[in-house]
Scaffold this motif. Structure first.
Motif, PDB file in Angstrom:
ATOM      1  N   VAL A  13       9.597  -3.359   7.230  1.00  0.00           N
ATOM      2  CA  VAL A  13       8.525  -3.583   6.257  1.00  0.00           C
ATOM      3  C   VAL A  13       8.120  -2.273   5.601  1.00  0.00           C
ATOM      4  CG1 VAL A  13       6.120  -4.323   6.008  1.00  0.00           C
ATOM      5  CG2 VAL A  13       7.677  -5.652   7.418  1.00  0.00           C
ATOM      6  N   GLY A  14       8.247  -1.162   6.349  1.00  0.00           N
ATOM      7  CA  GLY A  14       7.876   0.142   5.807  1.00  0.00           C
ATOM      8  C   GLY A  14       6.458   0.544   6.154  1.00  0.00           C
ATOM      9  N   PHE A  26      18.234   4.279  -7.986  1.00  0.00           N
ATOM     10  CA  PHE A  26      16.870   4.371  -8.498  1.00  0.00           C
ATOM     11  C   PHE A  26      16.406   5.828  -8.550  1.00  0.00           C
ATOM     12  CE2 PHE A  26      16.949   0.250  -6.171  1.00  0.00           C
ATOM     13  CZ  PHE A  26      16.794  -0.581  -7.268  1.00  0.00           C
ATOM     14  N   PRO A  27      15.583   6.175  -9.532  1.00  0.00           N
ATOM     15  CA  PRO A  27      14.956   7.504  -9.540  1.00  0.00           C
ATOM     16  C   PRO A  27      13.861   7.593  -8.477  1.00  0.00           C
ATOM     17  CG  PRO A  27      14.099   6.193 -11.343  1.00  0.00           C
ATOM     18  CD  PRO A  27      15.189   5.377 -10.706  1.00  0.00           C
ATOM     19  N   ARG A  28      13.446   8.793  -8.159  1.00  0.00           N
ATOM     20  CA  ARG A  28      12.399   8.988  -7.161  1.00  0.00           C
ATOM     21  C   ARG A  28      11.054   8.520  -7.727  1.00  0.00           C
ATOM     22  NH1 ARG A  28      11.604  11.618  -2.524  1.00  0.00           N
ATOM     23  NH2 ARG A  28      13.715  12.486  -2.557  1.00  0.00           N
ATOM     24  N   LYS A  29      10.266   7.887  -6.896  1.00  0.00           N
ATOM     25  CA  LYS A  29       8.943   7.419  -7.304  1.00  0.00           C
ATOM     26  C   LYS A  29       7.995   8.608  -7.356  1.00  0.00           C
ATOM     27  CE  LYS A  29       5.591   3.750  -6.299  1.00  0.00           C
ATOM     28  NZ  LYS A  29       5.861   2.986  -7.528  1.00  0.00           N
ATOM     29  N   GLU A  30       7.378   8.834  -8.512  1.00  0.00           N
ATOM     30  CA  GLU A  30       6.505   9.980  -8.719  1.00  0.00           C
ATOM     31  C   GLU A  30       5.023   9.605  -8.677  1.00  0.00           C
ATOM     32  OE1 GLU A  30       7.670  12.909  -8.746  1.00  0.00           O
ATOM     33  OE2 GLU A  30       9.810  12.573  -9.094  1.00  0.00           O
ATOM     34  N   LYS A  31       4.684   8.368  -9.097  1.00  0.00           N
ATOM     35  CA  LYS A  31       3.289   7.958  -9.148  1.00  0.00           C
ATOM     36  C   LYS A  31       3.050   6.795  -8.195  1.00  0.00           C
ATOM     37  CE  LYS A  31       2.597   9.309 -13.994  1.00  0.00           C
ATOM     38  NZ  LYS A  31       2.186   8.828 -15.343  1.00  0.00           N
ATOM     39  N   VAL A  32       1.899   6.817  -7.548  1.00  0.00           N
ATOM     40  CA  VAL A  32       1.534   5.759  -6.616  1.00  0.00           C
ATOM     41  C   VAL A  32       0.189   5.171  -7.044  1.00  0.00           C
ATOM     42  CG1 VAL A  32       1.011   5.155  -4.226  1.00  0.00           C
ATOM     43  CG2 VAL A  32       2.755   6.882  -4.716  1.00  0.00           C
ATOM     44  N   ARG A  33       0.139   3.859  -7.232  1.00  0.00           N
ATOM     45  CA  ARG A  33      -1.098   3.201  -7.651  1.00  0.00           C
ATOM     46  C   ARG A  33      -2.025   3.052  -6.448  1.00  0.00           C
ATOM     47  NH1 ARG A  33      -2.856  -2.248  -8.218  1.00  0.00           N
ATOM     48  NH2 ARG A  33      -0.872  -2.988  -7.384  1.00  0.00           N
ATOM     49  N   GLN A  34      -3.265   3.433  -6.636  1.00  0.00           N
ATOM     50  CA  GLN A  34      -4.249   3.315  -5.571  1.00  0.00           C
ATOM     51  C   GLN A  34      -4.661   1.853  -5.403  1.00  0.00           C
ATOM     52  OE1 GLN A  34      -5.245   5.813  -3.520  1.00  0.00           O
ATOM     53  NE2 GLN A  34      -3.728   7.076  -4.595  1.00  0.00           N
ATOM     54  N   LEU A  35      -4.585   1.357  -4.175  1.00  0.00           N
ATOM     55  CA  LEU A  35      -4.961  -0.025  -3.885  1.00  0.00           C
ATOM     56  C   LEU A  35      -6.440  -0.122  -3.520  1.00  0.00           C
ATOM     57  CD1 LEU A  35      -1.860  -1.089  -1.756  1.00  0.00           C
ATOM     58  CD2 LEU A  35      -2.226  -1.384  -4.208  1.00  0.00           C
ATOM     59  N   ASP A  36      -6.970  -1.330  -3.576  1.00  0.00           N
ATOM     60  CA  ASP A  36      -8.384  -1.547  -3.263  1.00  0.00           C
ATOM     61  C   ASP A  36      -8.697  -1.130  -1.825  1.00  0.00           C
ATOM     62  OD1 ASP A  36      -8.622  -2.575  -5.755  1.00  0.00           O
ATOM     63  OD2 ASP A  36      -8.686  -4.674  -5.142  1.00  0.00           O
ATOM     64  N   GLU A  37      -9.856  -0.538  -1.648  1.00  0.00           N
ATOM     65  CA  GLU A  37     -10.325  -0.202  -0.309  1.00  0.00           C
ATOM     66  C   GLU A  37     -11.104  -1.392   0.250  1.00  0.00           C
ATOM     67  OE1 GLU A  37      -9.600   2.393   1.456  1.00  0.00           O
ATOM     68  OE2 GLU A  37      -8.479   3.444  -0.121  1.00  0.00           O
ATOM     69  N   SER A  38     -10.956  -1.633   1.536  1.00  0.00           N
ATOM     70  CA  SER A  38     -11.678  -2.718   2.190  1.00  0.00           C
ATOM     71  C   SER A  38     -11.876  -2.357   3.663  1.00  0.00           C
ATOM     72  CB  SER A  38     -10.908  -4.043   2.079  1.00  0.00           C
ATOM     73  OG  SER A  38      -9.625  -3.921   2.667  1.00  0.00           O
ATOM     74  N   LEU A 105      -0.545 -17.536  -0.612  1.00  0.00           N
ATOM     75  CA  LEU A 105      -0.744 -16.163  -1.083  1.00  0.00           C
ATOM     76  C   LEU A 105      -1.167 -15.308   0.102  1.00  0.00           C
ATOM     77  CD1 LEU A 105      -2.697 -16.900  -4.385  1.00  0.00           C
ATOM     78  CD2 LEU A 105      -0.244 -16.530  -4.112  1.00  0.00           C
ATOM     79  N   HIS A 106      -0.287 -14.454   0.552  1.00  0.00           N
ATOM     80  CA  HIS A 106      -0.501 -13.602   1.721  1.00  0.00           C
ATOM     81  C   HIS A 106      -1.112 -12.283   1.244  1.00  0.00           C
ATOM     82  CE1 HIS A 106       0.872 -12.496   5.917  1.00  0.00           C
ATOM     83  NE2 HIS A 106       0.605 -11.302   5.424  1.00  0.00           N
ATOM     84  N   ASP A 107      -2.376 -12.020   1.578  1.00  0.00           N
ATOM     85  CA  ASP A 107      -3.056 -10.804   1.128  1.00  0.00           C
ATOM     86  C   ASP A 107      -2.743  -9.661   2.097  1.00  0.00           C
ATOM     87  OD1 ASP A 107      -4.655  -8.806   0.178  1.00  0.00           O
ATOM     88  OD2 ASP A 107      -6.491  -9.977   0.104  1.00  0.00           O
ATOM     89  N   GLN A 113      -4.791  -4.122   5.519  1.00  0.00           N
ATOM     90  CA  GLN A 113      -4.370  -2.835   4.956  1.00  0.00           C
ATOM     91  C   GLN A 113      -2.883  -2.546   5.206  1.00  0.00           C
ATOM     92  OE1 GLN A 113      -7.070   0.263   6.235  1.00  0.00           O
ATOM     93  NE2 GLN A 113      -8.876  -0.839   5.508  1.00  0.00           N
ATOM     94  N   LEU A 114      -2.074  -3.588   5.138  1.00  0.00           N
ATOM     95  CA  LEU A 114      -0.630  -3.423   5.314  1.00  0.00           C
ATOM     96  C   LEU A 114      -0.012  -2.691   4.129  1.00  0.00           C
ATOM     97  CD1 LEU A 114       2.052  -4.016   6.763  1.00  0.00           C
ATOM     98  CD2 LEU A 114       2.046  -6.276   5.687  1.00  0.00           C
ATOM     99  N   ASN A 115      -0.274  -3.196   2.917  1.00  0.00           N
ATOM    100  CA  ASN A 115       0.301  -2.568   1.725  1.00  0.00           C
ATOM    101  C   ASN A 115      -0.182  -1.131   1.537  1.00  0.00           C
ATOM    102  OD1 ASN A 115       1.698  -4.913   1.104  1.00  0.00           O
ATOM    103  ND2 ASN A 115       0.061  -5.708  -0.202  1.00  0.00           N
ATOM    104  N   ASN A 116      -1.410  -0.852   1.980  1.00  0.00           N
ATOM    105  CA  ASN A 116      -1.966   0.496   1.826  1.00  0.00           C
ATOM    106  C   ASN A 116      -1.177   1.537   2.607  1.00  0.00           C
ATOM    107  OD1 ASN A 116      -3.915  -1.764   1.803  1.00  0.00           O
ATOM    108  ND2 ASN A 116      -5.299  -0.267   0.926  1.00  0.00           N
ATOM    109  N   ASN A 117      -0.436   1.097   3.610  1.00  0.00           N
ATOM    110  CA  ASN A 117       0.293   2.030   4.467  1.00  0.00           C
ATOM    111  C   ASN A 117       1.809   1.937   4.286  1.00  0.00           C
ATOM    112  OD1 ASN A 117      -1.820   3.319   6.384  1.00  0.00           O
ATOM    113  ND2 ASN A 117      -2.364   1.147   6.356  1.00  0.00           N
ATOM    114  N   ILE A 118       2.272   1.216   3.259  1.00  0.00           N
ATOM    115  CA  ILE A 118       3.701   1.159   2.952  1.00  0.00           C
ATOM    116  C   ILE A 118       4.024   2.255   1.938  1.00  0.00           C
ATOM    117  CG2 ILE A 118       5.539  -0.219   1.911  1.00  0.00           C
ATOM    118  CD1 ILE A 118       4.235  -2.706   3.054  1.00  0.00           C
ATOM    119  N   CYS A 119       4.978   3.086   2.260  1.00  0.00           N
ATOM    120  CA  CYS A 119       5.321   4.241   1.418  1.00  0.00           C
ATOM    121  C   CYS A 119       6.668   4.019   0.740  1.00  0.00           C
ATOM    122  CB  CYS A 119       5.353   5.511   2.274  1.00  0.00           C
ATOM    123  SG  CYS A 119       5.795   7.002   1.345  1.00  0.00           S
ATOM    124  N   PHE A 120       6.659   4.007  -0.593  1.00  0.00           N
ATOM    125  CA  PHE A 120       7.890   3.852  -1.376  1.00  0.00           C
ATOM    126  C   PHE A 120       8.408   5.228  -1.807  1.00  0.00           C
ATOM    127  CE2 PHE A 120       5.663  -0.136  -1.941  1.00  0.00           C
ATOM    128  CZ  PHE A 120       6.663  -1.075  -1.835  1.00  0.00           C
TER     129      PHE A 120
END
Length: 427
Positions: A13-14, A26-38, A105-107, A113-120
């Motif tokens: 899962v990452g 793929f090129p290297r990911k340079e920008k990361v979108r900040q997700l909602d804090e909860s 819909l799986h949040d 905070q699963l998506n918040n800790n996945i690093c691409f």
């Protein structure tokens, strides 16, 4: 992929390790979108939409269990089997589909905070309207007969296996008070890495089909679970059926009810018109934008920001085709960025002014533009300039071939942009 983590045995899962790099694709990911804090809560409660459709949700989970994509268990059993993992039970939402089915819909962002800790590390890339326009232009240049087809891949994100040690991260419940926890064993809609792994998987399948077909005269575009095939020449139908047969042999589950074909075909919301060599959006999508603006004026500019952000997202989607929209989006994005999505607010006068302009333009618009190659003149023909002063706006220009001012053009321009009359002394 090969080795311990693969599409055969299951991919990570990452959550606690960066997803692997694929520098050749793929090129290297340079920008990361900040997700909602909860506030963190590994046992989250479902949203109202899921609670209202809990029976349909459980029925859907049972269907997924029969397909080997979900397994029911309990919290104690999960903890004893995976003591090194903290189980994450996400909040669930649900949407009723037109055919009566329910879409879970799986949040994976809020509470768990699963998506918040996945690093691409890879920046995924998908074909956009620019690529579709280039394809239409090449097809026109070829001057061959053609047939185009758009297809939809059923439950694309659910086709990737997840390694067993990450299963506790993908838990959910059909009922808040139910002791049964449903575990996803495959990619899950709402978990950000699902799209990454599906892109990796289907890219290999698409390349294999292209390799087998070799030098046949055809094009294919893939955007997540949408596939578009364009075949040209006297062998077009043979190539088309061969490509579909290859995808079937490789196990691609098509949703045949969503197939469409011909010389005017939709692809990820865009309308591709091969007969007229044009690209745009459907009238239905354009009408939605106009109706939303009408609604804004009916409420005197008061709007729920989540709805406004939905409108802005659709408008940004359309602006990739109707390029003249882009300069007018800045005030809308600025206002959206200044407020929280959960806010109900009245928009500023500048935003209302821009919406009024867009309303007038979209009501008198075909939503299409030409993909034909532009006519290139051998030399400059006309030059223009503008001047702005207090109480006065002046446009000027002249033909380079004659050296004379084109006063008729200036007067017609003044009427179009409604800037008032021009004084001879200003030319």
């Amino acid at each position: 992929m090969h080795g311990k983590d693969s599409f055969w045995t299951g991919v990570p899962v990452g959550y606690d390790e960066p997803l692997p790099r694929t520098p050749d694709v793929f090129p290297r990911k340079e920008k990361v979108r900040q997700l909602d804090e909860s506030e963190y809560n590994n046992l989250a409660c479902n949203y109202r939409s899921a609670r209202e459709m809990s029976e349909e949700l459980e029925k859907k989970f049972r269907e997924e269990e029969a397909l080997g994509r979900m397994i029911p268990t309990t919290l104690s059993a999960l903890q004893s089997k995976h003591p090194e993992r903290t189980p994450l039970v996400a909040a669930m939402g649900a949407i009723k589909k037109p055919n009566g089915d329910v879409r879970p819909l799986h949040d994976g962002t809020h509470f768990v905070q699963l998506n918040n800790n996945i690093c691409f590390q890879d920046q995924l890339q998908y074909p956009g309207p620019e690529d579709a326009a280039a394809m239409i232009r090449l097809v026109e240049d070829d001057e061959e007969s053609l047939f185009a087809m758009s297809a939809d891949i059923k439950a694309a994100h659910r086709l990737v296996k997840i390694r067993e040690e990450d299963w506790p991260l993908l838990g959910c419940r059909a009922h808040d008070d139910d002791k049964t926890i449903w575990i996803n064993t495959v990619g899950t809609f709402g978990v950000s890495s699902a799209s990454y792994w599906w892109t990796r998987l289907f890219a290999g399948i698409g390349r294999l089909v292209a390799y087998i077909l070799g030098q046949e005269n055809w094009f294919q575009l893939v955007y997540v679970d949408d596939l578009h095939l364009t075949c040209l020449g006297p062998r077009k139908f043979l190539v088309l059926w061969t490509a579909l047969a290859l995808y079937e042999i490789l196990g691609t589950p098509f949703s045949y009810a969503k197939f469409s074909g011909g010389l005017q075909v939709c692809f990820v919301g865009y309308l591709l018109d091969y007969r007229a060599c044009r690209l745009g959006i459907t009238q239905r999508r354009g009408a939605w934008l106009v109706s939303f603006i009408d609604e804004m004026f009916a409420s005197k500019g008061t709007i729920y920001m989540r709805r406004f952000n939905e409108f802005l997202g659709r408008l940004g989607f359309v602006s990739r085709v109707l390029l003249w929209l882009k300069p007018f989006l800045a005030p809308l994005y600025s206002w959206s960025a200044a407020l929280d999505r959960g806010t109900v607010a009245k928009c500023p006068k500048l935003v209302m002014l821009v919406l009024r302009f867009l309303q007038l333009q979209l009501k008198d618009c075909t939503y299409m533009h030409s993909c034909s190659r532009p006519t290139v003149l051998p030399q400059e023909v006309f030059r223009t300039d503008a001047k702005c002063a207090k109480g006065k706006v002046v446009l000027g220009g002249h033909h380079l071939q004659t050296g004379y001012l084109d006063k008729d053009m200036l007067r017609s321009t003044a009427q179009i942009v409604n800037l008032g009359k021009f004084e001879k002394s200003d030319w």
